[in-house]
Scaffold this active site. Structure first.
Site, short mmCIF file in Angstrom:
data_model
loop_
_atom_site.label_atom_id
_atom_site.label_comp_id
_atom_site.label_asym_id
_atom_site.label_seq_id
_atom_site.Cartn_x
_atom_site.Cartn_y
_atom_site.Cartn_z
N HIS A 67 93.56 84.16 72.32
CA HIS A 67 93.75 83.81 73.72
C HIS A 67 93.40 82.34 73.98
CE1 HIS A 67 89.42 83.68 74.54
NE2 HIS A 67 89.32 84.78 73.80
N SER A 87 88.89 80.45 77.62
CA SER A 87 88.46 81.19 78.80
C SER A 87 87.45 80.36 79.60
CB SER A 87 87.81 82.52 78.39
OG SER A 87 86.52 82.29 77.84
N GLU A 88 87.17 80.83 80.81
CA GLU A 88 86.19 80.13 81.64
C GLU A 88 84.83 80.09 80.97
OE1 GLU A 88 86.44 82.21 85.35
OE2 GLU A 88 88.23 81.11 86.01
N TRP A 89 84.50 81.15 80.24
CA TRP A 89 83.20 81.17 79.55
C TRP A 89 83.22 80.38 78.25
CZ3 TRP A 89 80.13 86.40 80.08
CH2 TRP A 89 79.80 86.59 81.42
N ASN A 90 84.38 80.29 77.59
CA ASN A 90 84.48 79.35 76.46
C ASN A 90 84.14 77.96 76.94
OD1 ASN A 90 87.47 80.97 75.20
ND2 ASN A 90 85.39 81.25 74.48
N ARG A 121 91.88 88.05 79.42
CA ARG A 121 92.22 86.76 78.82
C ARG A 121 93.26 86.90 77.71
NH1 ARG A 121 87.06 88.38 77.47
NH2 ARG A 121 86.34 88.21 75.30
N GLU A 132 87.58 91.72 71.72
CA GLU A 132 86.65 90.82 71.05
C GLU A 132 85.47 91.62 70.50
OE1 GLU A 132 85.76 88.61 69.26
OE2 GLU A 132 85.65 86.75 70.42
N TYR A 163 79.16 91.41 71.85
CA TYR A 163 77.98 90.60 71.52
C TYR A 163 76.67 91.16 72.08
CZ TYR A 163 80.11 86.63 69.15
OH TYR A 163 80.74 85.82 68.22
N ARG A 219 78.19 84.45 63.22
CA ARG A 219 79.12 84.31 62.10
C ARG A 219 78.90 85.26 60.94
NH1 ARG A 219 83.11 82.88 64.55
NH2 ARG A 219 82.99 80.93 65.69
N GLY A 238 89.00 85.83 68.97
CA GLY A 238 88.53 85.15 67.77
C GLY A 238 88.05 86.09 66.69
#
EC number: 5.4.2.11
Length: 227
Positions: A8, A11-14, A59, A86, A89, A114, A182
């Site tokens: 995507h 995003s606003e949070w990216n 997104r 996604e 988290y 990662r 991602g």
């Protein structure tokens, strides 16, 4: 045979450098532009699709819609699934990555982000932002809804959908677009490219850039490149 991945757009949070995961965040203005540019690039290079797969997060859905619209293919059927979401988290969702690194250390945050098999701190099921309270997952058994995932668990979630839906579509001759995230795309890339647990830590997939795989009849990668 070819397969196209697209992460995507931003995003606003990216843009704010926040952990996002399963939180439903909109595309930024840059992200909207990235998706439009990707659609135009696919059209310019002659890419046509028979089916598109995406997640149930806004997104990714928005990116898929824009890519198809800009390439004059908005009629292409889309299948939305939580399995392409996604990576979850956990309690990190909504936190600033820089501030989290200052609190826990750069190395710990790098491992959370990662590593293949290290889980983040898990989100409480009664948290106001828990996926257990989100109606888009109401059809799922409670024990299937994650409270936090590593890449290994993400792959275990994504792989059944690859085997049941995406791979058969490719093998049947359909031209497939996967618009996702991602880490769900990293998980798929690990599987189809045979990337090791160690090497997957270094794989980054940029936002809004079409990634093309040329595959043989056994879905082994012959070539990969970004448009």
């Amino acid at each position: 045979m070819e397969l196209v991945f697209i992460r995507h757009g931003q995003s606003e949070w990216n843009a704010k450098n926040l952990f996002t995961g399963w939180r439903d965040v909109k595309l930024s203005e840059q992200g909207l532009a990235e998706a439009a540019a990707a659609g135009k690039k696919l059209k310019e290079n002659g890419y046509e699709f028979d089916i598109a797969f995406t997640s149930v997060l806004t997104r990714a859905i928005k990116t898929c819609n824009i890519v198809l619209e800009e390439s004059d293919q908005l009629f292409v059927p889309q299948i939305k699934t939580w399995r392409l979401n996604e990576r979850h988290y956990g309690r990190l969702q909504g936190l600033d990555k820089k501030q989290t690194a200052e609190q826990y250390g750069d190395e710990q945050v790098r491992i959370w982000r990662r590593s293949y098999d290290t889980l983040p701190p898990l989100l409480d099921k009664d948290d106001e932002f828990s996926a257990h309270k989100d109606r888009r997952y109401a059809h799922l058994p409670a024990d299937v809804i994650p409270d936090g995932e590593n890449l290994q668990v993400t792959l275990e979630r994504v792989l059944p959908f690859w085997e049941d839906q995406i791979a058969p579509a490719i093998l049947s001759g359909k031209r497939v677009l996967v618009a996702a995230h991602g880490n769900s795309l990293r998980a798929l890339a690990k599987h189809i490219e045979g990337i090791s647990d160690e090497d997957i830590m270094g794989l980054e997939i940029p936002t809004g850039q079409p990634l093309v795989y040329k595959l043989d009849d056994n879905l082994k990668v012959i070539e990969k490149f970004y448009l």
